[in-house]
Design an enzyme around this catalytic site. Structure first.
Site, PDB file in Angstrom:
ATOM      1  N   HIS A 450      14.579 -40.193  24.426  1.00  0.00           N
ATOM      2  CA  HIS A 450      14.642 -41.034  23.232  1.00  0.00           C
ATOM      3  C   HIS A 450      13.528 -42.070  23.233  1.00  0.00           C
ATOM      4  O   HIS A 450      12.986 -42.425  22.198  1.00  0.00           O
ATOM      5  CB  HIS A 450      16.008 -41.706  23.151  1.00  0.00           C
ATOM      6  N   ARG A 557      13.481 -46.466  -3.508  1.00  0.00           N
ATOM      7  CA  ARG A 557      14.637 -45.699  -3.005  1.00  0.00           C
ATOM      8  C   ARG A 557      15.870 -46.579  -3.182  1.00  0.00           C
ATOM      9  O   ARG A 557      16.191 -47.390  -2.312  1.00  0.00           O
ATOM     10  CB  ARG A 557      14.420 -45.323  -1.539  1.00  0.00           C
ATOM     11  N   ARG A 593      14.005 -44.672  -8.599  1.00  0.00           N
ATOM     12  CA  ARG A 593      14.655 -43.371  -8.417  1.00  0.00           C
ATOM     13  C   ARG A 593      16.161 -43.569  -8.417  1.00  0.00           C
ATOM     14  O   ARG A 593      16.682 -44.460  -7.728  1.00  0.00           O
ATOM     15  CB  ARG A 593      14.220 -42.751  -7.088  1.00  0.00           C
ATOM     16  N   ASN A 710       8.409 -34.492   1.227  1.00  0.00           N
ATOM     17  CA  ASN A 710       9.296 -34.360   2.401  1.00  0.00           C
ATOM     18  C   ASN A 710      10.325 -33.274   2.143  1.00  0.00           C
ATOM     19  O   ASN A 710      10.520 -32.369   2.945  1.00  0.00           O
ATOM     20  CB  ASN A 710      10.024 -35.683   2.681  1.00  0.00           C
ATOM     21  N   ARG A 721      14.526 -31.107   7.690  1.00  0.00           N
ATOM     22  CA  ARG A 721      13.593 -32.188   8.023  1.00  0.00           C
ATOM     23  C   ARG A 721      14.123 -33.092   9.129  1.00  0.00           C
ATOM     24  O   ARG A 721      13.375 -33.879   9.705  1.00  0.00           O
ATOM     25  CB  ARG A 721      13.241 -33.010   6.772  1.00  0.00           C
ATOM     26  N   CYS A 758       5.023 -38.832  -4.049  1.00  0.00           N
ATOM     27  CA  CYS A 758       5.645 -39.989  -3.407  1.00  0.00           C
ATOM     28  C   CYS A 758       6.221 -39.620  -2.039  1.00  0.00           C
ATOM     29  O   CYS A 758       6.820 -40.444  -1.377  1.00  0.00           O
ATOM     30  CB  CYS A 758       6.718 -40.601  -4.308  1.00  0.00           C
TER      31      CYS A 758
HETATM   32  C1  PEP Z   1      10.616 -36.773  -0.548  1.00  0.00           C
HETATM   33  O1  PEP Z   1      11.535 -35.963  -0.392  1.00  0.00           O
HETATM   34  O2  PEP Z   1       9.424 -36.518  -0.331  1.00  0.00           O
HETATM   35  C2  PEP Z   1      10.930 -38.129  -1.028  1.00  0.00           C
HETATM   36  C3  PEP Z   1       9.982 -38.965  -1.383  1.00  0.00           C
HETATM   37  O3  PEP Z   1      12.239 -38.484  -1.038  1.00  0.00           O
HETATM   38  P1  PEP Z   1      13.052 -38.919   0.291  1.00  0.00           P
HETATM   39  O4  PEP Z   1      12.083 -38.914   1.429  1.00  0.00           O
HETATM   40  O5  PEP Z   1      13.648 -40.230  -0.002  1.00  0.00           O
HETATM   41  O6  PEP Z   1      14.055 -37.798   0.360  1.00  0.00           O
HETATM   42 MG    MG Z   2      13.506 -36.455  -1.149  1.00  0.00          MG
END
Ligand code: PEP
Ligand code: MG
Length: 826
Positions: A450, A557, A593, A710, A721, A758
């Site tokens: 960790h 966010r 968002r 992401n 992820r 983003c």
């Molecule tokens: C993404 O998914 O790239 C994004 C910007 O939203 P989050 O990372 O908050 O899921």
């Molecule tokens: Mg996202």
């Protein structure tokens, strides 16, 4: 509890309805409080607080399970008022719960009250049904003479099963915790034995110390009520592989050597080899860090006082971890969650309580409970388990500090320190200030610890497993820590130092220049305007974003704003937060968002049922559509921000035009109702391959599109992820993701809509030229990199960026794209 009493058959869960756990009744509660139905002792309390077992006299054991499938609420809405071992009287409050939250978050709030695990006992005089009030008798329990005779024989039943462990990584923390969960309905005592060592199956920590590996044969022994069933349940679960079954085609991996991981040996004088934990280059002064043992009085001042001190200390650390968890993401989140689980370990608590009864002080008792576990983990012969010993030592220290009121002061070091230590604890690494500590190296540790993960997330170059030679470095010595190359150069000569300094300076100069120029609007070298925005989660972020030269926010966010809330924020509360952020941006645009809850982003006030595939389940806009009031309140709150239109609305996780239409209908209705004639832009996030493929259709009805790379990467590559096992493969520069970004830009351009990014790629200097070349005109980056992104854009022309992007689309792999991108920016 107060509520409607019903027969067990009507419970919407066959496990209860078919009396698999025992006979009883069920109550549909009308108030959020469960009282003790009789005098007794609390024998089991689910850590999530939704189920409790009470042992009354004469072998009677009662299980009360608030709601169905409520384990998935992970404790949200439950407030137990007792602990295991407490003696309670009939009518004492056992658990308070938030009825509304459970109604929203679980399939049913019906609460079975069952007599479990005793032959020879039977229910009589069941209440006929209808409304019941606390204190009203709902059934009686009678010992049946015949049954007692029939069971004359051994009082306790014993069952034994042998299992060959099919889990690739053996029984580590997660499976161990799951074993405890499935044993909740059973009263039987269950132990797991490997070789000549045994552990309570309900203690994840003890189980881990057995070091059970793939292919090991273990013995499950259950004694007491429904022993056979308990042993069979556990054996069956382990035999499924618990989602971690080893691939039989691959021979079991040989057990790695115990920590420390052998460091590459360097023969060059003055050069020590280690294992890269977090890459980077740092020059600094050696500073040894030795953690003094916290001195505590081992002798207690009375069991009840010490027990209260222990519980207070643990509660303090739990609160601190929960507070960190509320804003932690990624690896930090999983590490904190693991620490939280360890603090709930019943076996450790029991050992500490016993030590207190034997006269120990609270701090000493806690130490006695944890330290042998840490030693066993170190001695397990398994490198991964040995690394977990750090976590035990860390928890020991944190709780002892909390008990003694010695909460660790923040660690302060001179500027340009290269920290050297035998080992560091995870909480110490999170407390390091990267402005003081340029890098660190440890004698022990491993690359998957960790500590290593945290160093990488903080951007601190780090080496581990350097071995004893690290201790030979003199305090104050000049060092070059090249974590990427896995080396520490001791007392570099002038040329070596100059070369390293040149590399460090070049990077620092680029950063300083970028900061100086950050206030100017972002433009390419040919004058093409590209907007550079910042991603925000708070008012503080907005202030920092403006200072860093952000031209607005491309992603607020909103789920971050109300993370710790137990109840949904009101319209007024939300408007106030959004307005404060809009004000901090001083007239710059703000894209808000809508709540993106679900998947890896939980919110206590909107619990979501456990799903087999949370990333593919109720998350993003689907949650808003499933909870219309939450959606309407948020839209209303955004419409309250002034000046009207400065706050734009963005929908997360869109998969089809229908979702956009549904939200637009609500938005239009609210604008009518509020008499808002001005345009309030409504855009969508492109986070699913479906949205990218239908970008032209979406762009017909959306005012803008912003790519969440992401999630788009996770869904395109089918790689979670948050899963470290696939982390090395998750790269947004994969040609598949780039092609979807290209499709999105093409589809949006055909309808005259702009496209932003983003997600994380907007903050990656290697990705920025490609994104611009593909047609992205707004980049919403992490606040700290805004100046760098602007400076980078100023070096590009659209023509070059387009040619570069076209070449990237034709690369075969993400690694090829990265190689190409490095050549382009070199
Ligand atoms: C993404 O998914 O790239 C994004 C910007 O939203 P989050 O990372 O908050 O899921
Ligand atoms: Mg996202």
């Amino acid at each position: 509890m107060a509520g409607w009493l019903m027969p067990l058959e009507e419970v919407p869960d066959p496990v209860f309805a078919q009396r698999m756990l025992g006979d009883g009744v069920a109550i549909d509660p009308t108030e959020g409080c469960l009282y003790a139905p009789c005098d007794g002792e609390v024998t089991v309390l689910q850590p999530t607080g939704h189920a409790i077992t009470l042992r009354a006299g004469d072998g009677v054991e009662l299980l009360m399970h608030i709601g169905i499938d409520t384990v998935q609420l992970a404790g949200a809405g439950f407030d137990p008022r007792v602990k295991v071992g407490d003696k309670v009287r009939a009518g004492d409050v056992l658990i308070r719960f938030d009825l509304d939250a459970i109604v929203c978050g679980a399939p049913s709030v019906t609460t079975p009250v069952l007599l479990i695990g005793q032959d020879g006992l039977a229910l009589t005089g069941k209440h006929g049904g209808g409304i019941v009030a606390p204190g009203e008798p709902i059934f009686s329990i009678r010992r049946e003479a015949v049954a007692v005779e029939a069971v004359a024989g051994p009082v306790s039943e014993t069952a034994v099963r042998e299992v060959v462990v099919p889990l690739a990584h053996g029984i580590h923390a997660r499976p161990a915790a799951r074993l405890r969960e499935v044993l909740v309905p059973f009263a039987a005592r269950v132990t797991i034995t490997k070789g000549d060592q045994s552990a309570d199956a309900r203690s994840p920590v003890r189980l881990m110390t057995l070091g059970i590996k793939l292919g090991d044969t273990i013995r499950i022994t259950a004694e007491g009520g429904r022993a056979d069933e308990a042993a069979a349940t556990l054996a069956a679960l382990i035999e499924t592989g618990m989602g971690e079954k080893a691939d039989p085609a691959n021979a079991p991996a040989p057990a790695p050597a115990a920590a420390p991981v052998a460091a590459p040996v360097s023969n060059e004088p003055g050069l020590l080899g280690g294992v890269t934990a977090a890459p980077g280059l740092a020059i600094g002064t050696a500073c040894f860090f030795r953690l003094p043992e916290l001195s505590i009085d081992p002798v207690g001042k009375g069991a009840s006082l010490e027990r209260a001190r222990l519980e207070d200390g643990i509660a303090k650390v739990v609160r601190a971890i929960d507070a960190d968890l509320s804003h932690a993401a990624g690896p930090m989140r999983s590490i904190l969650t693991a620490h939280r689980t360890m603090l709930d370990d019943p076996d450790m608590l029991e050992t500490a309580r016993q030590a207190i009864l034997d006269g120990a002080s609270a701090g000493h008792a806690w130490r006695l409970a944890l330290r042998p576990q840490a030693d066993l983990l170190r001695a397990s012969g398994d490198a991964h388990l040995a690394e977990r010993a750090d976590d035990m030592v860390d928890l020991e220290r944190r709780v002892v500090s909390a008990i003694e009121g010695l909460e660790d002061a923040p660690l302060v070091f001179p500027p340009d320190t290269i920290l050297l230590a035998d080992d560091l604890l995870p909480s110490q690494v999170t407390g390091l200030d990267p402005a003081q500590v340029r890098g660190f190296a440890t004698v022990r540790g491993g690359p998957t610890s960790h500590v290593a993960i945290l160093a990488a997330s903080l951007g601190i170059p780090a080496l581990v497993a350097m071995g004893a030679p690290l201790r030979g470095i003199a305090e104050g010595e000049t060092l070059i820590l090249d974590a990427g190359a896995g080396t520490i150069r001791i007392a570099p000569d002038t040329a070596q130092r100059a070369e390293a300094q040149a590399r460090v300076d070049a990077r620092a100069a680029a950063l300083a220049g970028a900061h100086a120029a950050a206030a100017a609007p972002a433009k390419l070298a040919d004058g093409t305007r590209i907007e550079v925005f910042a991603n925000l989660g708070s008012v503080g972020d907005a202030e920092r974003a403006v200072a860093a030269g952000a031209e607005g926010s491309g992603l607020l966010r909103t789920e971050f704003l109300f993370l710790e809330r137990e109840t949904p924020p009101s319209v007024a509360e939300q408007t106030a937060e959004y307005q404060a952020i809009a004000d901090a941006l001083q007239g710059r645009p703000l894209i808000i968002r809508l709540l993106d809850i679900g998947g890896d982003k939980p919110a206590p006030y909107l619990p979501i049922a456990t799903e087999e595939n949370p990333a593919l389940g109720l998350r993003g806009i689907r949650v808003g559509l499933a909870h219309p009031q939450v959606l309407e309140d948020q839209l209303r709150a955004i419409l309250g921000v002034r000046p009207i239109g400065i706050a734009k609305i963005m929908l997360p996780m869109i998969a089809s035009v229908g979702e956009l239409r549904a939200v637009r209908a609500v938005l239009d209705r609210l604008r009518d109702e509020l008499g808002i004639g001005e345009k309030v832009e409504l855009g969508i996030m492109v986070e699913t391959p479906a949205a990218a493929a239908t970008a032209d259709l979406l762009a017909t009805e959306a005012d803008f599109l912003s790519i969440g790379t992401n999630d788009l990467t996770q869904y395109t590559l089918a790689m979670d992820r948050g899963n470290p096992a696939v982390a090395s493969g998750i790269d947004g520069l994969h040609p598949a993701v780039l092609r979807l970004i290209a499709d999105t830009c093409r589809g949006a351009a055909a309808r005259g809509r702009w496209v932003g990014v983003c997600g994380g790629l907007a903050s990656d200097p290697l990705a920025v030229p490609i994104l611009v070349g593909l047609g992205v005109t707004e980049l919403s980056a992490t606040v700290s990199v805004v100046p760098e992104v602007k400076a980078l854009l100023a070096t590009l022309t659209l023509e070059h960026a387009r040619a570069h992007a076209a070449a990237a689309l034709n690369c075969a792999t993400a690694a090829d794209v990265r190689r190409l991108a490095r050549e382009f920016t070199a």
